[in-house]
Design a protein around this motif. Structure first.
Motif, PDB file in Angstrom:
ATOM      1  N   LEU A  52       0.284   3.611   7.173  1.00  0.00           N
ATOM      2  CA  LEU A  52       0.938   4.827   6.672  1.00  0.00           C
ATOM      3  C   LEU A  52      -0.072   5.933   6.360  1.00  0.00           C
ATOM      4  O   LEU A  52       0.096   7.075   6.759  1.00  0.00           O
ATOM      5  CB  LEU A  52       1.766   4.518   5.418  1.00  0.00           C
ATOM      6  N   CYS A  53      -1.140   5.567   5.649  1.00  0.00           N
ATOM      7  CA  CYS A  53      -2.101   6.601   5.216  1.00  0.00           C
ATOM      8  C   CYS A  53      -3.449   6.472   5.939  1.00  0.00           C
ATOM      9  O   CYS A  53      -4.313   7.317   5.766  1.00  0.00           O
ATOM     10  CB  CYS A  53      -2.308   6.514   3.706  1.00  0.00           C
TER      11      CYS A  53
ATOM     12  N   HIS B  30       0.865  -1.173   0.000  1.00  0.00           N
ATOM     13  CA  HIS B  30       0.000   0.000   0.000  1.00  0.00           C
ATOM     14  C   HIS B  30       0.899   1.219   0.000  1.00  0.00           C
ATOM     15  O   HIS B  30       2.060   1.126   0.391  1.00  0.00           O
ATOM     16  CB  HIS B  30      -0.940   0.001   1.217  1.00  0.00           C
ATOM     17  N   CYS B  31       0.398   2.329  -0.451  1.00  0.00           N
ATOM     18  CA  CYS B  31       1.212   3.546  -0.536  1.00  0.00           C
ATOM     19  C   CYS B  31       2.515   3.255  -1.302  1.00  0.00           C
ATOM     20  O   CYS B  31       3.567   3.802  -0.976  1.00  0.00           O
ATOM     21  CB  CYS B  31       1.546   4.115   0.841  1.00  0.00           C
TER      22      CYS B  31
ATOM     23  N   CYS C 105      -4.320   0.934   6.485  1.00  0.00           N
ATOM     24  CA  CYS C 105      -2.904   1.051   6.144  1.00  0.00           C
ATOM     25  C   CYS C 105      -2.247   1.864   7.260  1.00  0.00           C
ATOM     26  O   CYS C 105      -2.746   2.935   7.615  1.00  0.00           O
ATOM     27  CB  CYS C 105      -2.759   1.766   4.810  1.00  0.00           C
TER      28      CYS C 105
HETATM   29 ZN   LIG Z   1      -1.426   3.422   2.515  1.00  0.00          ZN
END
Ligand SMILES: [Zn+2]
Length: 225
Positions: free
Chosen positions: A42-43, A10-11, A40
């Motif tokens: 991260l995001c 992801h990302c 996710c």
């Molecule tokens: Zn992400």
């Protein structure tokens, strides 16, 4: 190091996490909850995996040496995480028989262990279809262990990589090499070609494992550990 690591993307980043355990236990501490797991890290977007980008589990690099016949096995009494550090004094090396008994050279001479080598780096040396060699391997191993080279008196605690247990195991590998009409391998050759690349894989796995344990996830290339 009993948790299973999974990897997903992801990302535009490979992200590693432990799997969620079905019930809360102490071992589950630090693991993401089901809700967190769907995001996710991260995001914080909700993850929607389709068939082609479903998380895959990362295979553990450690194996049970007692289940790997005719192999060169490296373990550590302090646990598998020490294998990746390649501290020679922490490592112990042995040779498994066709039934998984680990023959190893110690201060008290050659030991034959049928337990204690459950999380090891293993290099299987005889392919399963070579029945003849498997049989030879066991006979030769017994004879090799009973020679005067491997008595307690001759075990020097040099605490130096390449001595004692490693030398015993490599000498046996070379003994079989010669029987097979092949050239014996030097310590540098054997270690550099067959052992160090595997140690590197283990080190990386341990690094990722420890990062997940600490931060809940590991993002390749984004977070330095
Ligand atoms: Zn992400």
């Amino acid at each position: 190091m009993d948790r299973t690591i999974i990897k997903f993307n992801h990302c535009e980043t490979d992200i590693y996490r432990f799997t969620v355990l079905p019930h809360f236990t102490e071992a589950n501490e630090g693991a993401p909850s089901h809700e967190e797991f769907k995001q996710c890290p991260l995001c914080f977007e909700t993850l929607a995996f389709d068939l082609l980008n479903a998380p895959v589990s990362v295979p553990r690099p450690f194996v049970n040496a007692h289940k790997v016949p005719c192999a060169f096995a490296i373990g550590s009494v302090h646990g598998p995480s020490f294998i990746g550090e390649w501290h020679d004094t922490e490592l112990h090396v042995g040779i498994t028989s066709s039934t998984g008994v680990v023959h190893n050279y110690t201060l008290s001479g050659v030991r034959r262990d049928d337990q204690g080598w459950e999380k090891c780096l293993c290099l299987q040396l005889v392919p399963p279809w070579r029945n003849n060699l498997t049989h030879t391997w066991d006979n030769e191993l017994e004879q090799f262990c009973s020679t005067s080279d491997w008595t307690p008196e001759r075990f020097h605690e040099e605490r130096e990589f390449g001595s004692c247990c490693y030398a015993f195991a490599l000498a046996f590998v070379n003994h079989i090499q010669v029987l097979e009409g092949k050239t014996p391998l030097s310590k540098e050759e054997f270690t550099g070609t067959h052992i160090l690349p595997r140690i590197k894989t283990i080190s990386k796995y341990i690094q990722v494992y420890q990062a997940i344990a600490q931060h809940g996830f590991y993002a390749a290339g984004q977070r330095k550990v």
